[in-house]
Design a protein around this motif. Structure first.
Motif, PDB file in Angstrom:
ATOM      1  N   CYS A 182       0.823  -1.201   0.000  1.00 38.21           N
ATOM      2  CA  CYS A 182       0.000   0.000   0.000  1.00 38.21           C
ATOM      3  C   CYS A 182       0.868   1.268   0.000  1.00 38.21           C
ATOM      4  CB  CYS A 182      -0.901  -0.042   1.235  1.00 38.21           C
ATOM      5  SG  CYS A 182      -2.182   1.206   1.212  1.00 38.21           S
ATOM      6  N   SER A 183       1.867   1.301   0.873  1.00 39.61           N
ATOM      7  CA  SER A 183       2.684   2.518   0.909  1.00 39.61           C
ATOM      8  C   SER A 183       3.526   2.665  -0.351  1.00 39.61           C
ATOM      9  CB  SER A 183       3.535   2.592   2.177  1.00 39.61           C
ATOM     10  OG  SER A 183       4.220   1.398   2.361  1.00 39.61           O
ATOM     11  N   LEU A 184       3.920   1.542  -0.924  1.00 38.46           N
ATOM     12  CA  LEU A 184       4.681   1.579  -2.178  1.00 38.46           C
ATOM     13  C   LEU A 184       3.832   2.154  -3.323  1.00 38.46           C
ATOM     14  CD1 LEU A 184       7.581   0.565  -2.680  1.00 38.46           C
ATOM     15  CD2 LEU A 184       6.614  -1.542  -3.574  1.00 38.46           C
ATOM     16  N   ILE A 185       2.601   1.707  -3.403  1.00 35.34           N
ATOM     17  CA  ILE A 185       1.698   2.219  -4.460  1.00 35.34           C
ATOM     18  C   ILE A 185       1.486   3.722  -4.270  1.00 35.34           C
ATOM     19  CG2 ILE A 185      -0.664   2.152  -5.382  1.00 35.34           C
ATOM     20  CD1 ILE A 185      -0.738  -0.841  -4.591  1.00 35.34           C
ATOM     21  N   ARG A 186       1.299   4.130  -3.022  1.00 29.18           N
ATOM     22  CA  ARG A 186       1.006   5.536  -2.729  1.00 29.18           C
ATOM     23  C   ARG A 186       2.171   6.497  -3.031  1.00 29.18           C
ATOM     24  NH1 ARG A 186      -3.260   5.040  -3.702  1.00 29.18           N
ATOM     25  NH2 ARG A 186      -5.136   4.991  -2.431  1.00 29.18           N
ATOM     26  N   GLU A 187       3.365   5.935  -3.220  1.00 30.70           N
ATOM     27  CA  GLU A 187       4.488   6.809  -3.598  1.00 30.70           C
ATOM     28  C   GLU A 187       4.261   7.404  -4.981  1.00 30.70           C
ATOM     29  OE1 GLU A 187       8.213   4.726  -3.273  1.00 30.70           O
ATOM     30  OE2 GLU A 187       7.945   4.407  -1.104  1.00 30.70           O
ATOM     31  N   THR A 188       3.549   6.661  -5.813  1.00 27.34           N
ATOM     32  CA  THR A 188       3.369   7.160  -7.180  1.00 27.34           C
ATOM     33  C   THR A 188       1.923   7.231  -7.655  1.00 27.34           C
ATOM     34  OG1 THR A 188       3.739   4.907  -7.981  1.00 27.34           O
ATOM     35  CG2 THR A 188       5.634   6.382  -8.018  1.00 27.34           C
ATOM     36  N   LYS A 189       1.007   6.563  -6.973  1.00 35.76           N
ATOM     37  CA  LYS A 189      -0.353   6.490  -7.522  1.00 35.76           C
ATOM     38  C   LYS A 189      -1.458   6.778  -6.513  1.00 35.76           C
ATOM     39  CE  LYS A 189       0.758   3.366 -11.239  1.00 35.76           C
ATOM     40  NZ  LYS A 189       0.252   2.336 -12.116  1.00 35.76           N
ATOM     41  N   ASN A 190      -2.549   7.321  -7.025  1.00 35.92           N
ATOM     42  CA  ASN A 190      -3.721   7.611  -6.191  1.00 35.92           C
ATOM     43  C   ASN A 190      -4.850   6.609  -6.385  1.00 35.92           C
ATOM     44  OD1 ASN A 190      -2.761   9.988  -4.981  1.00 35.92           O
ATOM     45  ND2 ASN A 190      -3.107  11.063  -6.906  1.00 35.92           N
ATOM     46  N   THR A 191      -4.541   5.521  -7.078  1.00 39.63           N
ATOM     47  CA  THR A 191      -5.556   4.498  -7.329  1.00 39.63           C
ATOM     48  C   THR A 191      -6.257   4.113  -6.025  1.00 39.63           C
ATOM     49  OG1 THR A 191      -3.900   3.616  -8.864  1.00 39.63           O
ATOM     50  CG2 THR A 191      -5.880   2.270  -8.488  1.00 39.63           C
ATOM     51  N   PRO A 192      -7.597   4.046  -6.031  1.00 49.32           N
ATOM     52  CA  PRO A 192      -8.286   3.621  -4.801  1.00 49.32           C
ATOM     53  C   PRO A 192      -7.813   2.235  -4.348  1.00 49.32           C
ATOM     54  CG  PRO A 192      -9.861   4.438  -6.423  1.00 49.32           C
ATOM     55  CD  PRO A 192      -8.540   4.353  -7.114  1.00 49.32           C
ATOM     56  N   ILE A 193      -7.594   2.102  -3.054  1.00 48.54           N
ATOM     57  CA  ILE A 193      -7.134   0.826  -2.495  1.00 48.54           C
ATOM     58  C   ILE A 193      -8.099   0.374  -1.402  1.00 48.54           C
ATOM     59  CG2 ILE A 193      -5.313  -0.302  -1.116  1.00 48.54           C
ATOM     60  CD1 ILE A 193      -3.278   1.568  -2.440  1.00 48.54           C
ATOM     61  N   ILE A 194      -8.526  -0.883  -1.499  1.00 50.45           N
ATOM     62  CA  ILE A 194      -9.310  -1.483  -0.420  1.00 50.45           C
ATOM     63  C   ILE A 194      -8.446  -2.579   0.193  1.00 50.45           C
ATOM     64  CG2 ILE A 194     -11.380  -2.788   0.217  1.00 50.45           C
ATOM     65  CD1 ILE A 194     -12.837  -1.490  -2.139  1.00 50.45           C
ATOM     66  N   ILE A 195      -8.241  -2.502   1.488  1.00 48.93           N
ATOM     67  CA  ILE A 195      -7.444  -3.515   2.166  1.00 48.93           C
ATOM     68  C   ILE A 195      -8.380  -4.515   2.823  1.00 48.93           C
ATOM     69  CG2 ILE A 195      -5.986  -3.873   4.209  1.00 48.93           C
ATOM     70  CD1 ILE A 195      -4.236  -1.662   3.302  1.00 48.93           C
ATOM     71  N   VAL A 196      -8.069  -5.788   2.653  1.00 44.62           N
ATOM     72  CA  VAL A 196      -8.855  -6.804   3.343  1.00 44.62           C
ATOM     73  C   VAL A 196      -7.952  -7.533   4.323  1.00 44.62           C
ATOM     74  CG1 VAL A 196     -10.522  -7.109   1.477  1.00 44.62           C
ATOM     75  CG2 VAL A 196      -8.506  -8.542   1.538  1.00 44.62           C
ATOM     76  N   SER A 197      -8.514  -7.853   5.468  1.00 42.05           N
ATOM     77  CA  SER A 197      -7.703  -8.476   6.493  1.00 42.05           C
ATOM     78  C   SER A 197      -8.505  -9.484   7.282  1.00 42.05           C
ATOM     79  CB  SER A 197      -7.176  -7.395   7.437  1.00 42.05           C
ATOM     80  OG  SER A 197      -6.690  -7.990   8.607  1.00 42.05           O
ATOM     81  N   ALA A 198      -7.822 -10.495   7.780  1.00 44.18           N
ATOM     82  CA  ALA A 198      -8.502 -11.513   8.583  1.00 44.18           C
ATOM     83  C   ALA A 198      -8.611 -11.056  10.033  1.00 44.18           C
ATOM     84  CB  ALA A 198      -7.744 -12.829   8.494  1.00 44.18           C
ATOM     85  N   LYS A 199      -7.820 -10.071  10.407  1.00 48.93           N
ATOM     86  CA  LYS A 199      -7.785  -9.646  11.805  1.00 48.93           C
ATOM     87  C   LYS A 199      -8.356  -8.249  11.991  1.00 48.93           C
ATOM     88  CE  LYS A 199      -3.364 -10.533  12.192  1.00 48.93           C
ATOM     89  NZ  LYS A 199      -2.030 -10.484  12.809  1.00 48.93           N
ATOM     90  N   LYS A 200      -9.313  -8.132  12.887  1.00 50.04           N
ATOM     91  CA  LYS A 200      -9.911  -6.822  13.167  1.00 50.04           C
ATOM     92  C   LYS A 200      -8.860  -5.825  13.663  1.00 50.04           C
ATOM     93  CE  LYS A 200     -14.833  -7.170  13.726  1.00 50.04           C
ATOM     94  NZ  LYS A 200     -15.153  -8.586  13.408  1.00 50.04           N
ATOM     95  N   ASP A 201      -7.879  -6.334  14.421  1.00 52.25           N
ATOM     96  CA  ASP A 201      -6.830  -5.469  14.979  1.00 52.25           C
ATOM     97  C   ASP A 201      -6.059  -4.728  13.890  1.00 52.25           C
ATOM     98  OD1 ASP A 201      -7.626  -6.649  17.275  1.00 52.25           O
ATOM     99  OD2 ASP A 201      -5.781  -7.793  17.625  1.00 52.25           O
ATOM    100  N   ASP A 202      -5.976  -5.348  12.732  1.00 52.51           N
ATOM    101  CA  ASP A 202      -5.202  -4.747  11.646  1.00 52.51           C
ATOM    102  C   ASP A 202      -5.760  -3.394  11.219  1.00 52.51           C
ATOM    103  OD1 ASP A 202      -3.302  -6.701  11.454  1.00 52.51           O
ATOM    104  OD2 ASP A 202      -4.465  -7.893  10.026  1.00 52.51           O
ATOM    105  N   ILE A 203      -7.064  -3.248  11.411  1.00 47.67           N
ATOM    106  CA  ILE A 203      -7.693  -1.998  10.994  1.00 47.67           C
ATOM    107  C   ILE A 203      -7.096  -0.810  11.751  1.00 47.67           C
ATOM    108  CG2 ILE A 203      -9.872  -0.714  11.008  1.00 47.67           C
ATOM    109  CD1 ILE A 203     -11.170  -3.533  10.406  1.00 47.67           C
ATOM    110  N   ASP A 204      -6.882  -0.997  13.059  1.00 46.26           N
ATOM    111  CA  ASP A 204      -6.251   0.069  13.857  1.00 46.26           C
ATOM    112  C   ASP A 204      -4.853   0.363  13.328  1.00 46.26           C
ATOM    113  OD1 ASP A 204      -8.471   0.118  15.464  1.00 46.26           O
ATOM    114  OD2 ASP A 204      -7.644  -1.323  16.898  1.00 46.26           O
ATOM    115  N   LYS A 205      -4.171  -0.699  12.969  1.00 50.45           N
ATOM    116  CA  LYS A 205      -2.801  -0.538  12.472  1.00 50.45           C
ATOM    117  C   LYS A 205      -2.803   0.238  11.141  1.00 50.45           C
ATOM    118  CE  LYS A 205       1.392  -3.242  11.863  1.00 50.45           C
ATOM    119  NZ  LYS A 205       1.923  -4.590  11.564  1.00 50.45           N
ATOM    120  N   ILE A 206      -3.777  -0.086  10.305  1.00 47.84           N
ATOM    121  CA  ILE A 206      -3.886   0.605   9.016  1.00 47.84           C
ATOM    122  C   ILE A 206      -4.079   2.104   9.249  1.00 47.84           C
ATOM    123  CG2 ILE A 206      -5.320   0.904   6.948  1.00 47.84           C
ATOM    124  CD1 ILE A 206      -6.039  -2.138   7.320  1.00 47.84           C
ATOM    125  N   HIS A 207      -4.989   2.416  10.170  1.00 45.62           N
ATOM    126  CA  HIS A 207      -5.229   3.821  10.504  1.00 45.62           C
ATOM    127  C   HIS A 207      -3.965   4.469  11.036  1.00 45.62           C
ATOM    128  CE1 HIS A 207      -9.368   4.178   9.608  1.00 45.62           C
ATOM    129  NE2 HIS A 207      -9.772   3.284  10.482  1.00 45.62           N
TER     130      HIS A 207
END
Ligand code: CA
Length: 229
Positions: free
Chosen positions: A64-89
């Motif tokens: 995700c951070s690699l893509i954001r260096e050059t692109k604004n393409t919408p990204i949806i992240i999917v995760s098996a762990k609810k905790d990951d959402i806090d980390k993403i934020h």
């Protein structure tokens, strides 16, 4: 057709997402490895990217951070762990959305559509620029039908505006009064060619510094008028 990249190592999930998206007329590409998924996301143009967090090769955070260096393409992240959402934020990765597995494929499709239309709205050229003609301090805004001299607005009647705009759109072309009358008034069968003279006079009073030495609308004696450029 919108192209979507899914970076997901669990084949069953990737295939399910793909099936649902294809039913909604999306073109879908799957990459099961993080590194190759990242490379593809950067090399090719996708309209939206769905990234799983836990992946072989490179994890979803890094992609995700690699893509954001050059692109604004919408990204949806999917995760098996609810905790990951806090980390993403917390990481501020620039993901547009996240979903926790298991999720319903139709929910995913709905979110994909919402992000695509939002992104298209944002990247659309926005409000189209007004169609304007600008010559030596005279600005004719054909969209708003307004006229400015050195940024000061001058009030024009409909016909004065039509006449000025017509001449300015066809600079250096000499038009006879008959031609101008035909062009601007013909369908209304009011007035005669003297109307043209009266309107030219009024326009000059508004836009010319000196009506006897017009800088914009020049009189060609015995012929008519032309807009000087
Ligand atoms: Ca995974």
């Amino acid at each position: 057709m919108n192209r979507i990249l899914i970076i997901e190592d669990e084949q069953a999930i990737a295939e399910l997402e793909k099936d649902y998206l294809e039913l909604s007329d999306f073109e879908v590409v799957i990459e099961a490895d993080g590194s190759s998924g990242a490379a593809r996301a950067i090399d090719e143009d996708f309209d939206l990217i769905i990234i799983d967090l836990m992946l072989p090769g490179m994890d979803g955070f890094e992609i995700c951070s690699l893509i954001r260096e050059t692109k604004n393409t919408p990204i949806i992240i999917v995760s098996a762990k609810k905790d990951d959402i806090d980390k993403i934020h917390g990481l501020g990765l620039g993901a547009d959305d996240y979903m926790t597995k298991p999720f319903s494929p139709s929910e995913l499709v709905a979110r994909v559509k919402a992000h695509l239309s939002r992104y298209k709205r944002l990247t659309a050229s926005g409000v189209p620029e007004n169609d304007t003609i600008e010559i030596r301090g005279l600005k004719i805004d054909k969209t708003a039908r307004r006229v400015y001299i050195n940024d000061e607005e001058k009030i024009f009647t409909t016909k004065e505006f039509d006449l000025l705009a017509f001449l300015a759109q066809n600079p250096n072309h000499v038009y006879s009064k008959e031609e101008l009358f035909k062009e601007i008034w013909e369908l209304e069968s009011v007035g005669d060619i003297a109307t043209v003279t009266v309107h030219i006079k009024k326009i000059r009073e508004k836009i010319e510094e000196s009506s006897s030495k017009p800088q914009y609308i020049e009189t060609i004696w015995g012929v008519g008028y032309r807009f000087k450029i």
